[in-house]
Write an enzyme that holds these catalytic residues in place. Structure first.
Site, PDB file in Angstrom:
ATOM      1  N   ASP A 335      66.323  32.400 126.780  1.00  0.00           N
ATOM      2  CA  ASP A 335      64.909  32.621 127.038  1.00  0.00           C
ATOM      3  C   ASP A 335      64.272  33.155 125.756  1.00  0.00           C
ATOM      4  O   ASP A 335      64.971  33.640 124.863  1.00  0.00           O
ATOM      5  CB  ASP A 335      64.761  33.626 128.185  1.00  0.00           C
ATOM      6  CG  ASP A 335      63.311  33.867 128.552  1.00  0.00           C
ATOM      7  OD1 ASP A 335      62.527  32.910 128.518  1.00  0.00           O
ATOM      8  OD2 ASP A 335      62.973  35.023 128.859  1.00  0.00           O
ATOM      9  N   ASP A 527      66.425  37.787 131.067  1.00  0.00           N
ATOM     10  CA  ASP A 527      66.237  39.206 131.339  1.00  0.00           C
ATOM     11  C   ASP A 527      66.822  39.628 132.671  1.00  0.00           C
ATOM     12  O   ASP A 527      66.736  40.786 133.055  1.00  0.00           O
ATOM     13  CB  ASP A 527      64.755  39.595 131.259  1.00  0.00           C
ATOM     14  CG  ASP A 527      63.903  38.857 132.281  1.00  0.00           C
ATOM     15  OD1 ASP A 527      64.473  38.240 133.196  1.00  0.00           O
ATOM     16  OD2 ASP A 527      62.672  38.913 132.173  1.00  0.00           O
ATOM     17  N   ASP A 531      64.472  35.186 135.294  1.00  0.00           N
ATOM     18  CA  ASP A 531      65.295  34.010 135.017  1.00  0.00           C
ATOM     19  C   ASP A 531      66.427  33.867 136.027  1.00  0.00           C
ATOM     20  O   ASP A 531      67.409  33.171 135.770  1.00  0.00           O
ATOM     21  CB  ASP A 531      65.888  34.108 133.604  1.00  0.00           C
ATOM     22  CG  ASP A 531      64.817  34.031 132.532  1.00  0.00           C
ATOM     23  OD1 ASP A 531      64.006  33.099 132.586  1.00  0.00           O
ATOM     24  OD2 ASP A 531      64.784  34.914 131.665  1.00  0.00           O
TER      25      ASP A 531
END
Length: 698
Positions: A335, A527, A531
């Site tokens: 991410d 995180d 996600d």
């Protein structure tokens, strides 16, 4: 520890805070090994004695050695649990029945050595993690009702004011309310560089205070602080088994009754066609030869050692499944926000329109964002400085576009390009977006005041982390909900060329599935909260910077407790070594079983030789497994400076830009186009901040 090598489950370690006997500090302090030494001495003496004295000496050696595993075997049998100790017990009893007292004593002597070494290896590995709890001081100084008192750390309550002097360890988690200092957080994050702590900073149990005195408001009791949770989570993780560990145990469990049946058949059939004494003796040797203790130990010892070593370096591996999954990874999907970047957005530039000033732009922007909790709003308010912000009136959110309201009685708008026309600032907006910034335009009384560029800076170690992953043969892909231009700029600066932008959480999960089908096992780094679908879909879900975050730790298979992204490649290298070690153990122990059984059944090897060979193999498996606990691949990294950045002024017309502070920009040239086929659509972060980013998860 009797039969521990072949029971179905690894014995659970006591939870944090529970009383637990400390393991022996030296190998010669292990009770089983002390018994083995005495048994060996008695066995040696018996070889020097004549007649009945030799028999008595051998029986004494047998009794001492058997005391380390026979009681546990009988307890297990009462619970209908069959283990290797049962095979050894039957073999020893049979040898005695045949008058082979020396052979029986040798079996007990060697097996007690293996039991002792096994118990020592597992206990020391588990204790290495539990010893983290000892880093919390026994007492703490608190201020209650204005009086400073020293109390046991276990007596701390949420809301207490904890006073920490220079050089002291912090007794539990809390928030700094007064004072400034540098903290050594290596015990909980694995990062060797001290971190600054001032008012409002979150601090964790076990960290060492630097030169400043701190006042900390306690947020967790000693039994529920971050260090205790870490230890508890890892103890639970050690019981989670990977595919290889389950394979070894699935094989070992039916093998014990199978060996008993095989030995009985050898004894029965051999007695029909030959000398019953010879074949009964061979059946007893087969019992020992086929003991799967080394096979069952092949994976657990390596997994426990690997988990313990990683936890001390700030990498939380949640069980054998996580060790095995991460060790097989061929693709890492990351991410952007909070992983490649710091998740601390700040205003990097303010571009006023003709006839307006930086203060004009920020005043109106801050008024509209005054009551927003979005990180971009916080960045705008911080850039506005100490000037009193008067919140705008009649503020309304326009989903996916921005905000409207009234400032000083006149209409005002803030939002993404398109919602507010960029007009003469169109080129500046594009340049800022190419630089990785999110741009919002500010309008007051239907006149464009200017543009505000906000950027979440890339971590200085991100490029090195990506480079290290590629050196390990891993493909790196960036998955983000941010807009394509911003994603491309950040991805290029990090050295990532496969960038997937403008994604919803379900899109990330879908792409993880697609990557696995094409390239192999995938790890997702996020995180741990927004996600979650991708973390659950990936072969290995990794939470970044999860120290103190219950949700992040629970959502992922692996958690990087600190903020150094280089820990990702370290963890991958560490688990690959662990997988290689337990694969070696499986092959070695399985090969020994296959070789010993036919040799024992045909009489080529006697009981003493089989026992010696088998127990030596067990010692080798344990010793090899312990190597997985070496921290060779989990070094302490020095801090990096953001040396890959240059002033943004080099890319914008100087007269048009008013900077809000030190401004940095990746030196990358034009960002590459995001691969085609990305899903586009409306939607924002949900706070209607006007950023225009497709980041519903942020």
């Amino acid at each position: 520890m009797a039969d521990a090598c072949c029971v179905t489950d690894t014995p659970a370690a006591p939870p944090p805070g529970a009383d637990a006997a400390a393991p022996p500090s030296a190998v010669w302090q292990v009770r089983e090994l002390q018994a083995a030494a005495l048994s060996g001495v008695l066995l040696g003496i018996s070889l020097l004695l004549p007649g009945g004295w030799a028999t008595a000496g051998a029986l004494a050696a047998l009794a001492v050695g058997a005391a380390t595993f026979v009681p546990g075997t009988l307890r297990g049998l009462a619970k209908r649990r069959l283990g290797v100790g049962l095979l050894m017990t039957i073999a020893a009893a049979g040898a005695v029945a045949l008058g082979e007292y020396g052979e029986a004593a040798t079996l007990a002597f060697l097996f007690s050595i293996a039991e002792g070494l096994e118990g020592y290896a597992v206990a020391r590995t588990q204790h290495g993690l539990r010893a983290l709890l000892d880093l919390v001081p026994a007492t703490a100084t608190v201020r209650r009702d204005g009086v400073e008192t020293e109390i046991p750390a276990a007596g701390l309550r949420v809301g207490d004011i904890l006073l920490v002097k220079p050089g002291e360890r912090i007794a539990t988690d809390g928030i700094v309310t007064a004072g400034r200092s540098a903290l050594d957080t290596s015990v909980v994050t694995g990062e060797s560089v001290p971190s600054e702590a001032g008012p409002g900073a979150e601090v964790f149990a076990g960290c060492v205070n630097g030169a400043g005195a701190l006042e900390i408001t306690v947020t967790a009791t000693a039994e529920d602080n971050s260090l205790a949770r870490l230890v508890h989570t890892v103890h639970e993780a050690q019981e989670r088994k990977g595919a290889s560990q389950r394979l070894a145990q699935r094989f070992a469990r039916p093998l014990v009754p199978g060996v008993l049946v095989l030995a009985a058949l050898i004894a029965a059939l051999g007695s029909l066609f030959g000398d019953p004494g010879v074949w009964i003796e061979r059946s007893l040797v087969v019992l020992v030869a086929a003991a799967p203790c080394a096979f069952a130990l092949s994976v657990p010892v390596a997994v426990v050692a690997a988990i313990g070593a990683a936890s001390k370096a700030g990498v939380l591996l949640k069980g054998g499944t996580a060790v095995e999954a991460l060790g097989k990874v061929r693709v890492v999907a990351v991410d952007k926000t909070g992983t490649l970047t710091r998740n601390e957005p700040s205003v990097i530039a303010v571009v006023p329109a003709d006839g307006h000033t930086r203060a004009d732009v920020l005043t109106v922007a801050a008024a509209l964002e005054a009551r927003s909790e979005h990180p971009l709003a916080a960045a705008v308010l911080a850039a506005a400085g100490t000037t009193a912000v008067i919140p705008a009136g009649d503020v309304e959110a326009v989903p996916g576009n921005g905000l409207t309201g009234t400032v000083t009685g006149r209409p005002a708008r803030l939002g993404k390009p398109g919602f507010v026309a960029p007009g003469p600032l169109a080129d500046d907006v594009l340049r800022l977006q190419d630089a990785g910034a999110t741009v919002v335009l500010v309008e007051h009384d239907r006149r464009l005041l200017g543009a505000v560029a906000v950027r979440d800076e890339i971590r200085p170690e991100a490029a090195d982390a990506v480079k290290a992953l590629r050196a390990q043969g891993v493909r790196v892909v960036m998955l983000t909900g941010d807009n394509a231009r911003t994603a491309a700029a950040i991805g290029t600066a990090a050295g990532i060329d496969d960038i997937r932008a403008e994604l919803l959480p379900e899109d990330k999960a879908r792409i993880v599935t697609e990557l696995r089908a094409v390239h192999g096992p995938v790890a997702m780094v996020g995180d741990g909260i927004n996600d979650a679908p991708a973390l659950a879909t990936a072969d290995a879900g990794i939470a970044m910077g999860a120290m103190g975050s219950d949700v992040a730790v629970e959502a992922a298979d692996i958690a990087l407790m600190g903020e150094d992204l280089r820990r990702l490649s370290d963890a991958l290298a560490h688990t690959r070594v662990a997988r290689r070690i337990f694969t070696q153990n499986l092959l070695m122990s399985g090969g020994i079983l296959i070789a010993l059984v036919p040799l024992a059944a045909t009489g080529v090897l006697g009981l003493a030789t089989v026992v010696a060979s088998h127990e030596l193999a067990e010692v080798l498996v344990i010793g090899n497994g312990i190597r997985a606990g070496r921290r060779k691949h989990l070094p302490a990294h020095p801090p990096l400076r953001a040396s890959r950045e240059a002033p943004i002024t080099a890319r914008l017309p100087a007269p048009a830009v008013a900077l809000s502070g030190p401004v940095l920009l990746p030196l990358s040239p034009a960002a590459p186009a995001v691969p085609a086929g990305q899903k586009a659509g409306a939607g924002c972060c949900g706070d209607s901040c006007g950023c225009g980013d497709r980041r519903p998860e942020k």
